[in-house]
Design a protein around this motif. Sequence first.
Motif, mmCIF file in Angstrom:
data_model
loop_
_atom_site.group_PDB
_atom_site.id
_atom_site.type_symbol
_atom_site.label_atom_id
_atom_site.label_comp_id
_atom_site.label_asym_id
_atom_site.label_seq_id
_atom_site.Cartn_x
_atom_site.Cartn_y
_atom_site.Cartn_z
ATOM 1 N N VAL A 1 38.479 39.491 -56.284
ATOM 2 C CA VAL A 1 39.019 40.388 -57.301
ATOM 3 C C VAL A 1 37.930 40.603 -58.351
ATOM 4 C CG1 VAL A 1 40.794 40.674 -59.078
ATOM 5 C CG2 VAL A 1 41.371 39.579 -56.888
ATOM 6 N N PRO A 2 37.561 41.866 -58.612
ATOM 7 C CA PRO A 2 36.507 42.127 -59.607
ATOM 8 C C PRO A 2 37.020 41.908 -61.028
ATOM 9 C CG PRO A 2 37.444 44.177 -58.829
ATOM 10 C CD PRO A 2 38.083 43.085 -58.012
ATOM 11 N N ALA A 3 36.106 41.800 -61.955
ATOM 12 C CA ALA A 3 36.478 41.713 -63.362
ATOM 13 C C ALA A 3 37.108 43.042 -63.759
ATOM 14 C CB ALA A 3 35.245 41.425 -64.207
ATOM 15 N N ASP B 1 37.198 34.953 -59.468
ATOM 16 C CA ASP B 1 36.391 35.113 -58.258
ATOM 17 C C ASP B 1 34.919 35.324 -58.574
ATOM 18 O OD1 ASP B 1 38.678 34.832 -56.801
ATOM 19 O OD2 ASP B 1 38.980 36.986 -56.528
ATOM 20 N N GLU B 2 34.593 35.637 -59.823
ATOM 21 C CA GLU B 2 33.190 35.842 -60.210
ATOM 22 C C GLU B 2 32.587 34.598 -60.836
ATOM 23 O OE1 GLU B 2 33.165 39.356 -62.633
ATOM 24 O OE2 GLU B 2 33.136 40.643 -60.880
#
Length: 134
Positions: free
Chosen positions: A122-124, A131-132
Amino acid sequence: LPEDKHTHKVHDKAREAGNLAAQLALQWKAISGVVMSGAPEFDPHEMENQTKEDMLQKFDAGMSDLIQNVESVSEEEWNNGEAAMGDAWKDKKGMMAWGFLFDAIHHRGQLSTYLRAMGEKVPAIYGPSADEAN
C-alpha cells in the motif's frame, strides 16, 4: 495495481479492483463536466477492461483538463452555477465538484484496502505507509 489483479474482488458483491482504479482515472473528467457544463461527464462503460496504461493516460488527460477548467470558471459560476446529475442530485457547481472529489478520496481508500488484501504494498496516501517502512 498489477495488471494481473484487475479482476480481484474482496467479496462476491464487491467491485473489481480494476473497475475502482478506472473510476479514479475518470473521476477528473466527471468533475470537469460539472465545472464546465453543470453535469458530470461520466460513462461507466469507460471503466470496463482498462489497462494500467489506459488508466494512466485518462488520469493525466483528465487532471490536465480539470486544472484548466477550474482556473477558467469564475468564482460566481463556481459558487452559484447550477449542476445536476439527472434527478438524483442537484447542487451548485462548486458543491458538486467537491462531492465528486470526496468520492474519489473514498474510492482511493477503498482501493488501498484491496491492495493489502491481495498482498500488494500500500503506497503512502495520507502519510507514511506501514509497507514503506524498513
